[in-house]
Design a protein around this motif. Sequence first.
Motif, PDB file in Angstrom:
ATOM      1  N   LEU A  70      -8.682  -3.087   5.849  1.00 12.49           N
ATOM      2  CA  LEU A  70      -8.376  -2.627   4.496  1.00 12.49           C
ATOM      3  C   LEU A  70      -6.925  -2.169   4.380  1.00 12.49           C
ATOM      4  CD1 LEU A  70      -9.424  -2.047   1.691  1.00 12.49           C
ATOM      5  CD2 LEU A  70     -10.207   0.187   2.492  1.00 12.49           C
ATOM      6  N   GLY A  92      -4.669  -3.892   1.701  1.00 11.97           N
ATOM      7  CA  GLY A  92      -4.105  -2.988   0.700  1.00 11.97           C
ATOM      8  C   GLY A  92      -2.594  -2.949   0.745  1.00 11.97           C
ATOM      9  N   SER A 136     -11.744  -1.613  -1.203  1.00 13.48           N
ATOM     10  CA  SER A 136     -11.228  -0.257  -0.993  1.00 13.48           C
ATOM     11  C   SER A 136     -12.252   0.801  -1.362  1.00 13.48           C
ATOM     12  CB  SER A 136      -9.953  -0.057  -1.821  1.00 13.48           C
ATOM     13  OG  SER A 136      -8.989  -1.030  -1.509  1.00 13.48           O
ATOM     14  N   VAL A 178      -8.829   5.100  -5.121  1.00  9.25           N
ATOM     15  CA  VAL A 178      -8.465   3.787  -4.607  1.00  9.25           C
ATOM     16  C   VAL A 178      -6.963   3.528  -4.704  1.00  9.25           C
ATOM     17  CG1 VAL A 178      -8.799   2.583  -6.792  1.00  9.25           C
ATOM     18  CG2 VAL A 178      -9.164   1.364  -4.652  1.00  9.25           C
ATOM     19  N   ILE A 211      -4.655   3.464  -1.572  1.00 11.93           N
ATOM     20  CA  ILE A 211      -4.590   2.294  -0.695  1.00 11.93           C
ATOM     21  C   ILE A 211      -3.889   1.124  -1.367  1.00 11.93           C
ATOM     22  CG2 ILE A 211      -5.978   0.564   0.528  1.00 11.93           C
ATOM     23  CD1 ILE A 211      -8.082   2.660   0.986  1.00 11.93           C
ATOM     24  N   ILE A 212      -4.122   0.944  -2.659  1.00 13.52           N
ATOM     25  CA  ILE A 212      -3.624  -0.240  -3.356  1.00 13.52           C
ATOM     26  C   ILE A 212      -2.233  -0.035  -3.956  1.00 13.52           C
ATOM     27  CG2 ILE A 212      -4.171  -1.929  -5.163  1.00 13.52           C
ATOM     28  CD1 ILE A 212      -6.050  -2.042  -2.858  1.00 13.52           C
ATOM     29  N   VAL A 259      -5.431   4.829   6.244  1.00 14.41           N
ATOM     30  CA  VAL A 259      -6.881   4.626   6.267  1.00 14.41           C
ATOM     31  C   VAL A 259      -7.471   4.976   7.630  1.00 14.41           C
ATOM     32  CG1 VAL A 259      -8.754   3.006   5.881  1.00 14.41           C
ATOM     33  CG2 VAL A 259      -6.680   2.826   4.518  1.00 14.41           C
TER      34      VAL A 259
END
Length: 277
Positions: A27, A31, A194, A203, A206-207, A236
């Motif tokens: 992830l 991400g 995510s 979220v 992460i994005i 993460v």
Amino acid sequence: MNQIFDFTDYGELLGLVHNSIIAGLVLGVVGGVVSMFVMMRDLPFAVHGISELSFAGASGALLLGVNVVAGSLLGSLLAAVLIGALGARARDRNSIIGVLMPFGLGLGVLFLALYKGRSANKFGLLTGQIVAVDTPQLSWLLATSAVVLIGLLIIWRPLTFASADPETAAARGVPVAALSSVFMVLLGLAVAMSIQIVGALLVLSIICTPAAAAMRVTATPHLVVLLSVLFGVVSVVGGILLALGSSVPISPYVTTIAFAIYLICRLLGSRRTAGVG
């Protein structure tokens, strides 16, 4: 602090989150890559809008007793398609997102209110769960990650051009509208992934945050991607490892690490700018 952290059986607990660490690593990579285009295309608000419908889809799946990951993916893709199709211009896009966000959140809350199962399952959709990634979910996540990364690799060059200068790209025959729609679908998949780790509410850490931090210290696209991936993985995986010895959910650790990285990069960027000046 003793009430929050307890690393007494940390070694034994570490073996229980093997899948979660792999998921966090994957992830962080996805991400980090996606976040560069999110920042270039000014889509942080869209990420939040997609996450709300993804939350609604996951909540509905939980209520019906079906695959929560599939429900989350369905909600994300629906939001991504709607935003991509109806929000060609930034102003229209923001209006659509402003309508979708409260609807998705309200729908998700309704489904959770009707759900009579474990409260931890409800809470996990909003804030993430460290031990929630079982083997089937990991398989879903790995397959989805492959789709996102391969999709981005295929459209990387024209998407970069269209993100940096859409008018010139369109004038040179680049299918800007089609690229936008494809990227929105890939973004929807990344958001759904995510949510399985950090929940629907956080979220953006992460994005969006990894690339926002990377862009503070370099303007070179390749370095932005590499740093963004590094920051995403550290946030993460580091959050998972900290949460493992804590009674606090994973999401505060992920978001705190991501925010700390951003602050450090912002400080370094400010010093570099002052030195050049």
